[in-house]
Design a protein around this motif. Structure first.
Motif, short mmCIF file in Angstrom:
data_model
loop_
_atom_site.label_atom_id
_atom_site.label_comp_id
_atom_site.label_asym_id
_atom_site.label_seq_id
_atom_site.Cartn_x
_atom_site.Cartn_y
_atom_site.Cartn_z
N MET A 5 49.35 85.81 72.51
CA MET A 5 49.33 84.38 72.20
C MET A 5 50.34 83.70 73.13
SD MET A 5 49.08 84.72 68.03
CE MET A 5 48.99 82.96 67.72
N ARG B 161 55.92 78.29 73.99
CA ARG B 161 56.56 77.21 73.23
C ARG B 161 57.90 77.65 72.64
NH1 ARG B 161 52.93 76.63 69.55
NH2 ARG B 161 54.05 77.89 68.00
N ASP B 162 57.92 78.86 72.07
CA ASP B 162 59.18 79.34 71.48
C ASP B 162 60.23 79.61 72.54
OD1 ASP B 162 58.41 79.12 68.88
OD2 ASP B 162 58.09 81.26 68.52
N LYS C 292 50.57 80.85 74.84
CA LYS C 292 51.03 79.47 74.70
C LYS C 292 52.02 79.34 73.54
CE LYS C 292 47.03 77.25 76.84
NZ LYS C 292 45.92 76.27 76.67
N ASP C 293 51.78 80.07 72.47
CA ASP C 293 52.72 80.04 71.34
C ASP C 293 54.06 80.67 71.74
OD1 ASP C 293 51.04 79.09 68.89
OD2 ASP C 293 49.78 80.56 69.90
N TYR D 189 54.73 86.91 69.41
CA TYR D 189 53.55 86.21 69.91
C TYR D 189 53.00 86.89 71.17
CZ TYR D 189 53.87 82.09 66.83
OH TYR D 189 53.86 81.23 65.76
#
Length: 375
Positions: free
Chosen positions: A198, A204-205, A200-201, A193
């Protein structure tokens, strides 16, 4: 390349105890298939993370390295599910006595081709392994790692998603509570990501990966912490980024067993210095130049081979009117450190790859232009 000065990828795969562990002193690259080899394995973009081989701490708190190196993350994160060393294997025309022999042969071939940086051929062999064992998530995870090295982040994400789906459905009966297993997959996907910006993605991970470490009672991975800090910085969340960088620095300093060739702990020190440098850069971005300068001076003393912190410190000195000191430390970085300062003339690289914050990029640019450096 959306990752700063390291290519340290996370290949996240299930441990197979029967596979031999690659020797920690080897210089060959290992593909993440099979036995857990907790080595923050650097990619060809980073000389900083070569040779790390953190040992598993069997105490109550265990250190599990999810990713390899501090990637733009500077050194990218790294669990290396270690594969052997070896050369490329010619597969055409082979006749396999049994399916198991075919799988073992292809696995060894994939390792060898990855070690030789023959990524297209490694992809081909791993694709054949996936056709042979479509329910084995480790082949998807390994191929995802190669795709990240090729900067084919879309295909990497597809493979990480497949690996996570297979693992979550648990078709082979593997334990769903294996410490750090899902976290390693999530950290690998987070890196992909990041490659697509990306943030924010990826964040999150990384959040989920670190939460799983707490759940499984293992120490937080310093590489994942550093990468999460990078995501916060990319989102202009400077205070949160600094907090993660400081946590990564502390985790590197506390981690045991990072040994390079000859028993040195150089790589662990490199990781701590890099994370500390990132934290100091955030302090400058937040407007506390005095405190940032003090931290940079301390880091420069601890890391005599760090061009990065000296470029930052020279910029700070120039901004503060300490011109002679700025020139002296810049000259040292350019002429007395093997890596040299060439990349720091490229503001796009500093901002986009190394990912300095805007305030520090502007300071460096002004310093270089004032000295007519690089002309």
């Amino acid at each position: 390349d959306n990752h700063r000065w390291a290519r340290i990828m996370v290949a996240l795969v299930l441990a197979i105890a029967s596979l031999p562990r690659a020797d920690a002193s080897t210089k060959a690259r290992n593909l993440n298939i099979g036995h857990v080899h907790r080595v923050p394995h650097s990619s060809i973009r980073s000389r900083k993370a070569n040779g790390l081989s953190p040992k598993f701490d069997k105490a109550a708190k265990k250190t599990i390295i999810f990713r390899r190196g501090l990637g733009s993350s500077g050194i990218k994160l790294g669990v290396r599910l270690g594969l052997g060393l070896g050369l490329g294997w010619g597969l055409q025309g082979r006749v396999f006595a049994a399916e198991d022999n075919k799988v073992a042969y292809l696995e060894k071939a994939a390792r060898g081709m990855y070690g030789e940086l023959d990524f297209p051929e490694a992809i081909r062999v791993l694709s054949e392994l996936i056709e042979t064992e479509p329910d084995n998530f480790k082949w998807f995870a390994a191929r995802a790692e190669v795709y990240v090295d090729l900067k084919d982040f879309d295909r990497a994400l597809e493979d990480y998603n497949s690996a996570l789906h297979i693992r979550q459905n648990n078709p082979t009966g593997q334990s769903l509570t294996d410490a750090g297993f899902e976290g390693r997959l999530l950290a690998g996907r987070g890196l992909a990501y990041e490659g697509k910006a990306m943030w924010k993605d990826a964040l999150r991970d990384y959040d989920r990966a670190l939460a799983l470490a707490v759940q499984e009672d293992v120490n937080p991975d310093p590489y994942v912490l550093n990468s999460r800090g990078n995501c916060h910085a990319s989102l202009s969340e400077w205070e949160m980024a600094r907090k993660d960088y400081l946590s990564a620095r502390d985790a590197f300093q506390k981690a045991k067993g990072f040994r390079g060739e000859g028993g040195s702990t150089t790589q662990r020190l490199d990781g701590a210095i890099y994370a500390a440098s990132n934290a100091a850069l955030m302090l400058a971005q937040m407007g506390n130049e005095e405190a940032a300068t003090k931290e940079m001076v301390t880091i420069a003393r601890r890391g005599p081979g760090s061009v990065d912190i000296r470029a930052a410190l020279a910029s700070m000195y120039w901004k503060q009117g300490r011109e002679d000191e700025a020139r002296e430390i810049w000259q040292y970085a350019c002429e007395r450190i093997n890596a040299g300062c060439g990349k720091y003339f490229d503001m796009d690289w500093v901002a986009r790859i190394r990912r300095w914050p805007p305030v520090m990029v502007s300071m460096l640019d002004e310093f270089i232009k004032s000295q007519k450096l690089g002309e």
